[in-house]
Structures are given as structure tokens and as C-alpha cells.
Scaffold this active site. Structure first.
Site, short mmCIF file in Angstrom:
data_model
loop_
_atom_site.label_atom_id
_atom_site.label_comp_id
_atom_site.label_asym_id
_atom_site.label_seq_id
_atom_site.Cartn_x
_atom_site.Cartn_y
_atom_site.Cartn_z
CE LYS A 141 -4.36 0.74 2.47
NZ LYS A 141 -4.99 0.53 3.79
O1 G3P Z 1 -7.60 1.51 5.72
C1 G3P Z 1 -7.98 2.79 5.37
C2 G3P Z 1 -9.36 3.21 5.80
O2 G3P Z 1 -10.30 2.18 5.64
C3 G3P Z 1 -9.43 3.96 7.09
O3 G3P Z 1 -10.73 4.17 7.54
O4 G3P Z 1 -12.34 4.90 9.27
O5 G3P Z 1 -9.88 5.40 9.56
O6 G3P Z 1 -11.23 6.62 7.87
P1 G3P Z 1 -11.06 5.34 8.63
#
Ligand code: G3P
Length: 219
Positions: free
Chosen positions: A84
Site C-alpha cells: 500500500k
Molecule cells: O484503511 C484505510 C481506511 O479504511 C481507514 O478508515 O475509518 O480510519 O477513515 P477510517
């Protein structure tokens, strides 16, 4: 739509994998920190748990050459590691180099359709637009998913749209309706997708009637 689980919690991953509910796993530096484990150790364990399904592990360098070096190290953990990289100029350079060498790359922190266009041209396997974080600032995260799906369809890009930062059951359903290839969802939310009050109500009434009947299935 494929369902990935967005976590580095190996207990949660093991349960979901055993149930056959997930098609892959995504992690990020914050999720690794939350696990309180070494990234190599935890990603190796996750790769073993999901047997060949894609597992995203994120670089933390910000300059292309170092991102590639980190990506190469991460990809050596197991053959199912997807590297990533962030959607920066250097991230795109790293994506080009890594994907050119046959490494699968997930370009993350995508917040615009133009960013997604560049990621596809750089050879990304997945693009990760962050739905919830756009909603957080009063923009429409799902609209971005629709734009990217349309653009990739228009030009037959092979990059898969991986809806990330998924926070609600509606996000999951909407991503599937729009045609996202994948949604990565926290384990707690995957578990909530099964819930419906009419299921609970219906089951309670079936069980009450069954009790009255005095029947037994297992004698
Ligand atoms: O892995 C990246 C993403 O899914 C993060 O989500 O909830 O931290 O914005 P969030």
C-alpha cells in the site's frame, strides 16, 4: 463485490476467514499501531490465516526510492502481500516501479477522481478512495466511488475500486450498488450487517410457537 476486512486484529480475521465471509484484508499504520504488534509478525500471521487472499500492508516512507525499498521488504513476507502506498507524487512513482516488477499495489488516501486516474495509469492493482473521511468534512464520499467506477469503466482500466473508510451499513450497500469491486470494512461493521429487527422478531415468534408445540428436533 468482494469484501475485505479492514483490521490487524488476527482474532477477528480468523473468525471471518473461517466463515468464508472475506476476500482479503487491509491494514494501515494506525491499525498496526492498534494491534500493538510488530508489522512483520502480524502481517505474516494474517497472510497465513487467509491463505493466499490479498493482504495490504502499507509503507511509511515518503520518498519514492525508500517506499520501493519498504515495499520490497513487505512483499517478501508472503506472496499474497499487496503493498500500500499513499497517493502522492512519490507514491505514484513507487507504484509504477513496484507494479512493473510484478508486485500488487494498493494506492491509498485517494480523495479525488483525478487522483484515481493517475493511480490507474501508474499500474495500481487497487485504488482506495476514503468514503467516510469525505463524509466527515461534509462532502459525498459515495459520489467519489461512482465517479471513479464510471471513469475506469469508460477506459477499461484494470485497477479495482476498493471503497475504504467505510463506516456504515449503507456505505457497504451503496458501494455494491454503484459497482465498487471491493469494500474494506471494519470487523465490527461486518458483524452488524447480519442484523435486522424483523429477523429477531420473526425468530422469537417461531421459537415461542415451537415451545408451545412441545416438539424436539434432537432427541
Ligand atoms: O484503511 C484505510 C481506511 O479504511 C481507514 O478508515 O475509518 O480510519 O477513515 P477510517
Amino acid at each position: 463485490m468482494e469484501l475485505f476486512v479492514d483490521t490487524a486484529d488476527t482474532n477477528a480475521i480468523a473468525e471471518l476467514a473461517e466463515m468464508g465471509l472475506i476476500d482479503g484484508v487491509t491494514t494501515n499504520p494506525s491499525l498496526i499501531m492498534k494491534s500493538e504488534r510488530d508489522i512483520f509478525e502480524v502481517v505474516r500471521e494474517i497472510c497465513d490465516l487467509v491463505e493466499g487472499l490479498p493482504v495490504s500492508a502499507e509503507v511509511v516512507a515518503t520518498e519514492a526510492e525508500s517506499m520501493v525499498a519498504e515495499g520490497v521488504r513487505l512483499s517478501k513476507i508472503a506472496s499474497n502481500v499487496v503493498v500500500k502506498v499513499p497517493l502522492t507524487w512519490d507514491g505514484l512513482k513507487a507504484c509504477r516501479i513496484l507494479s512493473g516488477d510484478g508486485t500488487k499495489v494498493n494506492v491509498t488516501l485517494c480523495f479525488s477522481a483525478n487522483q484515481a486516474l493517475l493511480a490507474a495509469k501508474s499500474g495500481a492493482t487497487y485504488i482506495s478512495p476514503f468514503v467516510g473521511r469525505l463524509d466527515d468534512i461534509n462532502l459525498d464520499g459515495m459520489e467519489l466511488i461512482a465517479e471513479i467506477v464510471e471513469i475506469y469503466d469508460n477506459y477499461d482500466f484494470e485497477t479495482q475500486v476498493l471503497a475504504a473508510s467505510i463506516r456504515t451499513a449503507n456505505h457497504v450497500c451503496d458501494a455494491a450498488k454503484i459497482g465498487a469491486h471491493v469494500a474494506t470494512v471494519p470487523p465490527e461493521l461486518i458483524k452488524k450487517l447480519v442484523l435486522h429487527p424483523l429477523t429477531d422478531k420473526g425468530l422469537a415468534s417461531f421459537l415461542a410457537d415451537w415451545k408451545k408445540s412441545g416438539g424436539e428436533i434432537l432427541k
